[in-house]
Design a protein around this motif. Structure first.
Motif, PDB file in Angstrom:
ATOM      1  N   LEU A 110      38.144 -35.749  17.592  1.00  0.00           N
ATOM      2  CA  LEU A 110      38.506 -36.540  16.420  1.00  0.00           C
ATOM      3  C   LEU A 110      37.280 -36.938  15.598  1.00  0.00           C
ATOM      4  O   LEU A 110      37.400 -37.244  14.409  1.00  0.00           O
ATOM      5  N   LEU A 111      36.104 -36.917  16.219  1.00  0.00           N
ATOM      6  CA  LEU A 111      34.897 -37.334  15.513  1.00  0.00           C
ATOM      7  C   LEU A 111      34.467 -36.341  14.439  1.00  0.00           C
ATOM      8  O   LEU A 111      33.697 -36.705  13.544  1.00  0.00           O
ATOM      9  N   SER A 112      34.915 -35.116  14.546  1.00  0.00           N
ATOM     10  CA  SER A 112      34.570 -34.141  13.501  1.00  0.00           C
ATOM     11  C   SER A 112      35.584 -34.159  12.371  1.00  0.00           C
ATOM     12  O   SER A 112      35.555 -33.307  11.466  1.00  0.00           O
ATOM     13  N   GLY A 113      36.479 -35.159  12.410  1.00  0.00           N
ATOM     14  CA  GLY A 113      37.417 -35.345  11.310  1.00  0.00           C
ATOM     15  C   GLY A 113      38.329 -34.146  11.121  1.00  0.00           C
ATOM     16  O   GLY A 113      38.504 -33.320  12.019  1.00  0.00           O
ATOM     17  N   PHE A 148      33.145 -41.085   5.970  1.00  0.00           N
ATOM     18  CA  PHE A 148      31.909 -40.710   6.652  1.00  0.00           C
ATOM     19  C   PHE A 148      32.126 -39.523   7.586  1.00  0.00           C
ATOM     20  O   PHE A 148      31.375 -38.541   7.558  1.00  0.00           O
ATOM     21  N   LEU A 149      33.175 -39.576   8.414  1.00  0.00           N
ATOM     22  CA  LEU A 149      33.425 -38.510   9.376  1.00  0.00           C
ATOM     23  C   LEU A 149      33.910 -37.234   8.693  1.00  0.00           C
ATOM     24  O   LEU A 149      33.537 -36.123   9.088  1.00  0.00           O
ATOM     25  N   THR A 150      34.744 -37.381   7.678  1.00  0.00           N
ATOM     26  CA  THR A 150      35.268 -36.200   6.991  1.00  0.00           C
ATOM     27  C   THR A 150      34.166 -35.452   6.257  1.00  0.00           C
ATOM     28  O   THR A 150      33.974 -34.248   6.444  1.00  0.00           O
ATOM     29  N   THR A 151      33.421 -36.170   5.428  1.00  0.00           N
ATOM     30  CA  THR A 151      32.391 -35.509   4.634  1.00  0.00           C
ATOM     31  C   THR A 151      31.249 -35.011   5.512  1.00  0.00           C
ATOM     32  O   THR A 151      30.768 -33.883   5.348  1.00  0.00           O
ATOM     33  N   GLY A 152      30.829 -35.831   6.456  1.00  0.00           N
ATOM     34  CA  GLY A 152      29.748 -35.417   7.343  1.00  0.00           C
ATOM     35  C   GLY A 152      30.116 -34.249   8.230  1.00  0.00           C
ATOM     36  O   GLY A 152      29.252 -33.448   8.602  1.00  0.00           O
ATOM     37  N   GLY A 153      31.398 -34.124   8.560  1.00  0.00           N
ATOM     38  CA  GLY A 153      31.831 -33.064   9.467  1.00  0.00           C
ATOM     39  C   GLY A 153      32.066 -31.723   8.808  1.00  0.00           C
ATOM     40  O   GLY A 153      32.395 -30.751   9.491  1.00  0.00           O
ATOM     41  N   LEU A 188      33.889 -28.644  -2.857  1.00  0.00           N
ATOM     42  CA  LEU A 188      34.880 -29.700  -3.041  1.00  0.00           C
ATOM     43  C   LEU A 188      34.314 -30.909  -3.787  1.00  0.00           C
ATOM     44  O   LEU A 188      35.017 -31.899  -3.977  1.00  0.00           O
ATOM     45  N   ASP A 189      33.049 -30.820  -4.185  1.00  0.00           N
ATOM     46  CA  ASP A 189      32.395 -31.882  -4.952  1.00  0.00           C
ATOM     47  C   ASP A 189      32.460 -33.219  -4.219  1.00  0.00           C
ATOM     48  O   ASP A 189      32.792 -34.259  -4.797  1.00  0.00           O
ATOM     49  N   LEU A 190      32.107 -33.188  -2.921  1.00  0.00           N
ATOM     50  CA  LEU A 190      32.090 -34.399  -2.119  1.00  0.00           C
ATOM     51  C   LEU A 190      30.663 -34.942  -2.070  1.00  0.00           C
ATOM     52  O   LEU A 190      29.737 -34.238  -1.662  1.00  0.00           O
ATOM     53  N   TYR A 224      41.367 -38.556  -0.314  1.00  0.00           N
ATOM     54  CA  TYR A 224      41.166 -39.900   0.199  1.00  0.00           C
ATOM     55  C   TYR A 224      39.683 -40.233   0.363  1.00  0.00           C
ATOM     56  O   TYR A 224      39.309 -41.406   0.473  1.00  0.00           O
ATOM     57  N   VAL A 225      38.825 -39.215   0.409  1.00  0.00           N
ATOM     58  CA  VAL A 225      37.396 -39.500   0.487  1.00  0.00           C
ATOM     59  C   VAL A 225      36.961 -40.324  -0.716  1.00  0.00           C
ATOM     60  O   VAL A 225      36.110 -41.207  -0.619  1.00  0.00           O
ATOM     61  N   LYS A 226      37.579 -40.044  -1.864  1.00  0.00           N
ATOM     62  CA  LYS A 226      37.241 -40.783  -3.081  1.00  0.00           C
ATOM     63  C   LYS A 226      38.230 -41.912  -3.376  1.00  0.00           C
ATOM     64  O   LYS A 226      37.858 -42.941  -3.933  1.00  0.00           O
ATOM     65  N   LYS A 227      39.496 -41.714  -2.992  1.00  0.00           N
ATOM     66  CA  LYS A 227      40.532 -42.672  -3.386  1.00  0.00           C
ATOM     67  C   LYS A 227      41.032 -43.548  -2.247  1.00  0.00           C
ATOM     68  O   LYS A 227      41.749 -44.519  -2.478  1.00  0.00           O
ATOM     69  N   GLY A 228      40.726 -43.192  -1.021  1.00  0.00           N
ATOM     70  CA  GLY A 228      41.226 -43.934   0.125  1.00  0.00           C
ATOM     71  C   GLY A 228      42.463 -43.291   0.719  1.00  0.00           C
ATOM     72  O   GLY A 228      43.205 -42.577   0.044  1.00  0.00           O
ATOM     73  N   LEU A 229      42.682 -43.532   1.999  1.00  0.00           N
ATOM     74  CA  LEU A 229      43.847 -42.996   2.692  1.00  0.00           C
ATOM     75  C   LEU A 229      45.129 -43.649   2.194  1.00  0.00           C
ATOM     76  O   LEU A 229      45.135 -44.841   1.869  1.00  0.00           O
ATOM     77  N   PRO A 230      46.241 -42.905   2.181  1.00  0.00           N
ATOM     78  CA  PRO A 230      47.529 -43.543   1.862  1.00  0.00           C
ATOM     79  C   PRO A 230      47.946 -44.458   3.004  1.00  0.00           C
ATOM     80  O   PRO A 230      47.577 -44.230   4.163  1.00  0.00           O
TER      81      PRO A 230
END
Length: 274
Positions: free
Chosen positions: A20-23, A211-216, A225-227, A182-188
């Motif tokens: 789960l840590l690698s998102g 952090f986990l999504t973009t870093g992973g 994806l312009d993250l 959600y990286v930019k807007k937040g999770l639903p």
């Protein structure tokens, strides 16, 4: 074929909670392949029922690894879910989810995520262990009953396959862009979580998820994806990963109840009983 079972590296790690840590690395990379992203856009309820869709998908995939004698039957069911997922890309090219190139890409992302998670958050892998994990992944893939013509023969071939995919075949497909929105807007807000509670907990939850999504993700995918991801972010991520690696002996000693996903725990119990 290299068997999957209690002594396999795949059993040891694929159902480990540290995955789960690698998102959502595997899911995002899947959607960046045009045919797969389009299939989800045209046929999936992913956009309306994101959490439910992810929950429904996780179990069958885990059971193709941990299903033992039932793995082939489970794999066939997973394959058959995709029989009617077909259509056209915007340029008029036909796609089908069971096209071997498309189907193997989905599988490849799960293997990649396992390898990435182990080496980032657990320990370095030897060359022999990487070979072994790849051979085990071939057994896993063949449980689906889909043509293996797109599957590289060996680990060296897979490395070249992966490099070429990242460099030239992935795009910022609408499905992938949605999945990282959600990286930019937040999770639903999850349906069962009260709105007031979500307002209170969402800022730290969103921060961790971002952090986990973009870093992973691989750097190439972040760029497509312009993250946003700075050198400072990368340094923080590396420190975090190093801290998690230092806990590996403690985590490896935990009981299965705390270390593994339920499908993996059940498989280990069945194996002990036999």
């Amino acid at each position: 074929m290299t068997p999957l079972g209690p002594s396999s590296l795949t059993w040891r790690y694929f159902g480990d909670n540290r995955m789960l840590l690698s998102g959502p690395r595997a899911g995002i990379l899947q959607l960046m392949l045009p045919a797969l992203g389009q299939g989800v856009l045209d046929h999936s309820v992913f956009f309306n029922e994101t959490f439910a869709r992810l929950k429904r998908s996780a179990g069958p995939i885990l059971n193709t690894v941990y299903g033992g004698e039932r793995a082939t039957a489970t794999g066939a069911k997973v394959r058959d879910y995709h029989r009617e997922i077909k259509g056209e890309l915007p340029d008029g090219t036909r796609y089908h989810a069971l096209d071997p190139d498309t189907y193997f890409w989905a599988h490849a992302t799960f293997l990649d995520q396992m390898l990435y998670t182990i080496e980032t958050f657990v320990r370095p892998l030897t060359a022999d262990e990487k070979d072994r994990l790849y051979e085990e992944s071939k057994t896993w893939y063949r449980s689906y009953g889909v043509s293996d013509r797109a599957m590289p023969q060996d680990w060296a071939g897979f490395q070249l396959y992966w490099k070429n995919k990242l460099a030239s075949e992935l795009v910022a497909h609408k499905s992938a862009a949605y999945s990282v929105g959600y990286v930019k807007k937040g999770l639903p807000r999850p349906p069962k979580v009260p709105a007031a509670l979500w307002r209170a907990v969402s800022p730290p939850v969103n921060g961790v998820a971002r952090f986990l999504t973009t870093g992973g993700l691989p750097p190439e995918s972040r760029e497509l994806l312009d993250l946003p991801w700075s050198a400072r972010d990368e340094a923080r991520y590396r420190r975090f990963a190093a801290a998690v690696r230092r806990t590996a002996p403690l985590i490896d000693a935990l009981p299965h109840l705390l270390r593994y996903q339920p499908h993996a725990r059940a498989a280990f119990r069945r194996a002990r009983a036999r």
